[in-house]
Design an enzyme around this catalytic site. Sequence first.
Site, PDB file in Angstrom:
ATOM      1  N   GLY A 116      30.893  35.252  52.661  1.00 37.98           N
ATOM      2  CA  GLY A 116      30.975  34.309  53.761  1.00 37.98           C
ATOM      3  C   GLY A 116      31.409  34.971  55.054  1.00 37.98           C
ATOM      4  N   ASP A 117      32.527  34.492  55.619  1.00 40.08           N
ATOM      5  CA  ASP A 117      33.031  35.033  56.882  1.00 40.08           C
ATOM      6  C   ASP A 117      34.237  35.940  56.651  1.00 40.08           C
ATOM      7  OD1 ASP A 117      34.772  33.092  56.078  1.00 40.08           O
ATOM      8  OD2 ASP A 117      34.935  32.083  58.012  1.00 40.08           O
ATOM      9  N   GLU A 118      34.280  36.575  55.504  1.00 42.98           N
ATOM     10  CA  GLU A 118      35.410  37.438  55.151  1.00 42.98           C
ATOM     11  C   GLU A 118      34.940  38.889  55.045  1.00 42.98           C
ATOM     12  OE1 GLU A 118      38.929  36.791  52.050  1.00 42.98           O
ATOM     13  OE2 GLU A 118      37.059  37.375  51.065  1.00 42.98           O
TER      14      GLU A 118
END
Length: 228
Positions: A116-118
């Site tokens: 994801g956004d990690e």
Amino acid sequence: MSLPLIMIATGLVAFTLGTLTTWPIIHRLCVKLAGATWALAHDPLTGMLNRAGLHAALTDAAPAQPVIVALIDLDDFKHVNDTHGHDLGDQLLVAIGDRITDIAALHGGTAARLAGDEYAALLPARTGDLKRVADTFATIIAQPVTLAAVDNAVTLTVTASVGLALADTTDCLTEVGLHRADIAMYHAKRNGRSRYAVYRPGMTMPPAQHRRGPRLRDRRQNTGEATA
């Protein structure tokens, strides 16, 4: 020409023709194998390392050397997808990934997109000023990004919460390095947007009300699914 020479010449011609015929097949197989090997260690969207690739990078590092583990989580990225759509969101993830990769490379390290956004990064511990390193990530990520939309360009600004921790190359990346950086990142997240925190011995996860809930990778581990 004697019969033995004819037989040798015939064999050489047959061998040459066979080699010319099979070489394209061998080449295609080698290309497919190289592609499959690359895919096992890289994120398909950004081209960065994935979790498996990051583990391999730590394994390949010099033995018993301290490293800085950075965990980088974008703030409220769901709002970007909800407002501008997933295509633009993917462009933003790639652009931020490029920035993180450049910062990691500048410090002699490597970077990965975990899920994801990690994102995460491994940097040689050449400096004791971890706060400066964390501030570099937070500041560079927060610079506006101009992306190509359907009708015209769109400029977006996204911030990140950054957690840093020290670990050794002999440590388990998930249970030590990323775990410590995760705790620090949640402390940064608790303090607002575009913040950073450095793990200190004895630091624990902040109270649940300051957390976003279980991470996707945590839920997958609990169910036995593979993580990105």
